[in-house]
Design an enzyme around this catalytic site. Sequence first.
Site, PDB file in Angstrom:
ATOM      1  N   GLU A  81     -15.624 121.739  35.152  1.00 15.08           N
ATOM      2  CA  GLU A  81     -16.755 121.780  36.085  1.00 15.08           C
ATOM      3  C   GLU A  81     -16.354 122.242  37.482  1.00 15.08           C
ATOM      4  O   GLU A  81     -17.112 122.921  38.167  1.00 15.08           O
ATOM      5  CB  GLU A  81     -17.435 120.406  36.167  1.00 15.08           C
ATOM      6  CG  GLU A  81     -18.231 120.017  34.929  1.00 15.08           C
ATOM      7  CD  GLU A  81     -19.562 120.755  34.818  1.00 15.08           C
ATOM      8  OE1 GLU A  81     -19.861 121.602  35.685  1.00 15.08           O
ATOM      9  OE2 GLU A  81     -20.293 120.484  33.852  1.00 15.08           O
TER      10      GLU A  81
ATOM     11  N   ARG B  16     -10.106 117.190  33.038  1.00 13.46           N
ATOM     12  CA  ARG B  16      -9.914 118.618  32.759  1.00 13.46           C
ATOM     13  C   ARG B  16      -9.660 119.393  34.046  1.00 13.46           C
ATOM     14  O   ARG B  16      -8.909 120.375  34.058  1.00 13.46           O
ATOM     15  CB  ARG B  16     -11.146 119.180  32.060  1.00 13.46           C
ATOM     16  CG  ARG B  16     -11.491 118.513  30.759  1.00 13.46           C
ATOM     17  CD  ARG B  16     -12.854 118.973  30.266  1.00 13.46           C
ATOM     18  NE  ARG B  16     -13.343 118.126  29.188  1.00 13.46           N
ATOM     19  CZ  ARG B  16     -14.563 118.212  28.685  1.00 13.46           C
ATOM     20  NH1 ARG B  16     -15.421 119.090  29.178  1.00 13.46           N
ATOM     21  NH2 ARG B  16     -14.933 117.418  27.699  1.00 13.46           N
ATOM     22  N   ASN B  17     -10.312 118.958  35.134  1.00 13.48           N
ATOM     23  CA  ASN B  17     -10.129 119.642  36.410  1.00 13.48           C
ATOM     24  C   ASN B  17      -8.691 119.528  36.894  1.00 13.48           C
ATOM     25  O   ASN B  17      -8.084 120.512  37.320  1.00 13.48           O
ATOM     26  CB  ASN B  17     -11.091 119.055  37.442  1.00 13.48           C
ATOM     27  CG  ASN B  17     -12.536 119.296  37.066  1.00 13.48           C
ATOM     28  OD1 ASN B  17     -13.061 120.381  37.230  1.00 13.48           O
ATOM     29  ND2 ASN B  17     -13.184 118.263  36.528  1.00 13.48           N
TER      30      ASN B  17
ATOM     31  N   LYS C 192     -22.564 116.097  35.681  1.00 13.55           N
ATOM     32  CA  LYS C 192     -22.107 116.175  37.063  1.00 13.55           C
ATOM     33  C   LYS C 192     -21.925 117.637  37.451  1.00 13.55           C
ATOM     34  O   LYS C 192     -21.170 118.358  36.816  1.00 13.55           O
ATOM     35  CB  LYS C 192     -20.781 115.424  37.237  1.00 13.55           C
ATOM     36  CG  LYS C 192     -20.872 113.926  36.949  1.00 13.55           C
ATOM     37  CD  LYS C 192     -19.516 113.252  37.044  1.00 13.55           C
ATOM     38  CE  LYS C 192     -19.602 111.760  36.741  1.00 13.55           C
ATOM     39  NZ  LYS C 192     -18.278 111.094  36.791  1.00 13.55           N
TER      40      LYS C 192
ATOM     41  N   LYS D  50     -16.384 116.239  43.812  1.00 12.61           N
ATOM     42  CA  LYS D  50     -15.018 115.735  43.600  1.00 12.61           C
ATOM     43  C   LYS D  50     -14.234 116.596  42.618  1.00 12.61           C
ATOM     44  O   LYS D  50     -12.997 116.608  42.635  1.00 12.61           O
ATOM     45  CB  LYS D  50     -15.054 114.269  43.149  1.00 12.61           C
ATOM     46  CG  LYS D  50     -15.930 113.979  41.931  1.00 12.61           C
ATOM     47  CD  LYS D  50     -15.236 114.143  40.602  1.00 12.61           C
ATOM     48  CE  LYS D  50     -16.179 113.915  39.455  1.00 12.61           C
ATOM     49  NZ  LYS D  50     -15.523 114.040  38.131  1.00 12.61           N
TER      50      LYS D  50
ATOM     51  N   GLY E 229     -20.096 108.031  38.389  1.00  8.46           N
ATOM     52  CA  GLY E 229     -19.036 107.107  38.753  1.00  8.46           C
ATOM     53  C   GLY E 229     -17.756 107.461  38.025  1.00  8.46           C
ATOM     54  O   GLY E 229     -17.708 108.404  37.233  1.00  8.46           O
TER      55      GLY E 229
ATOM     56  N   ALA F 152     -14.838 109.641  29.462  1.00 11.09           N
ATOM     57  CA  ALA F 152     -15.421 109.369  28.152  1.00 11.09           C
ATOM     58  C   ALA F 152     -14.428 108.686  27.219  1.00 11.09           C
ATOM     59  O   ALA F 152     -14.799 107.796  26.443  1.00 11.09           O
ATOM     60  CB  ALA F 152     -15.904 110.679  27.521  1.00 11.09           C
TER      61      ALA F 152
ATOM     62  N   SER G  93     -15.686 107.490  35.264  1.00 12.24           N
ATOM     63  CA  SER G  93     -16.030 107.115  33.883  1.00 12.24           C
ATOM     64  C   SER G  93     -15.561 108.154  32.880  1.00 12.24           C
ATOM     65  O   SER G  93     -16.361 108.948  32.380  1.00 12.24           O
ATOM     66  CB  SER G  93     -17.549 106.937  33.767  1.00 12.24           C
ATOM     67  OG  SER G  93     -18.233 108.050  34.339  1.00 12.24           O
TER      68      SER G  93
END
Length: 336
Positions: A280, A254-255, A107, A190, A135, A139, A137
Amino acid sequence: MKRIFVAGSGGWGIALAISANSCGHKVTLWTPFESEASSLRENRGNEKLLAGIKIPEEIDITSDIASVTESDAVIIVTPSKFVRETAEKLAKAGLSGTSPLIICASKGICEQQLIPLNEVIESEIPTARCVMLSGPSHAEEVARGVPTLVVAASKDIAQAELVQQWLMTPKLRIYTSEDVVGVSLGGAFKNVIALAAGIGDGMQMGDNAKAALMTRGITEIARLGMAMGARSDTFGGLTGLGDLIVTCCSMHSRNRRAGILIGQGKTPEAAVEEIGMTVEGYITAKAVYRLAEKYNVEMPITNAVYRTLYEGADPRKEISALMVRDKKREADEIWI
């Protein structure tokens, strides 16, 4: 049984490899680093990324990309900044002379060219049948078999349906879409709003502000996405609103975690370093900021995040500035 090659051995790569294996496919998990491949083979897992999750013995783990030539499908699941490099390696390994089915589960946006990742892959492997998989999701949950819903998107719906047929399980439900642009951009954009949500959490701004930020954030995402050719309804679905919710609210994100650290007073650089893995949204914020300028799209939350990350702005002052913007009618800015 199909032969599935998973390019990328991070948490999401491992989770997708485990899920594909549960479908009865022959799965190969690839990392470019032999030391990492050796560790994964020996330990059958990565406790730092996926605590308590074991990689089934049937899954081959390798650093030899040449084995990709035997595959029926390739799943690229590296950090976005490595997607082009990975596609180049796959092409050199022999995929460029075939018509490979490539599923991109990464992403992000190409920061240099400001294009979605499917276009990056197609530029390196022009014969690729590219499908985006996106979507809400995490991990950590997919690897444990927690019910998860995602979307496979391709300009050729038959290719998305093929991914649905091959990879859907009782725990991973896959919908299809032809809106590749919308699915790609929703999953990338997002992360920037999730950083903002985390910053708000770090400053203990409360639920009211977070709900407002998420709602106005999806409006910004949709506004830019539509300017780039996406369908409006995609942003109300799993890869838009759904992915935004989970990324803004979960501590798996993480964001969000990086945003919390920034809201608590750490510099953006220190926050990213403390997370210790790819954030990201930190990378994507630059691309989204430039895209908003290119398409002349108003994105006040995104701009505030950019200024906080890259111009040393005080996030509290940025929030105050958002609150005193010109008066507007909400109905004028709803995207659907």
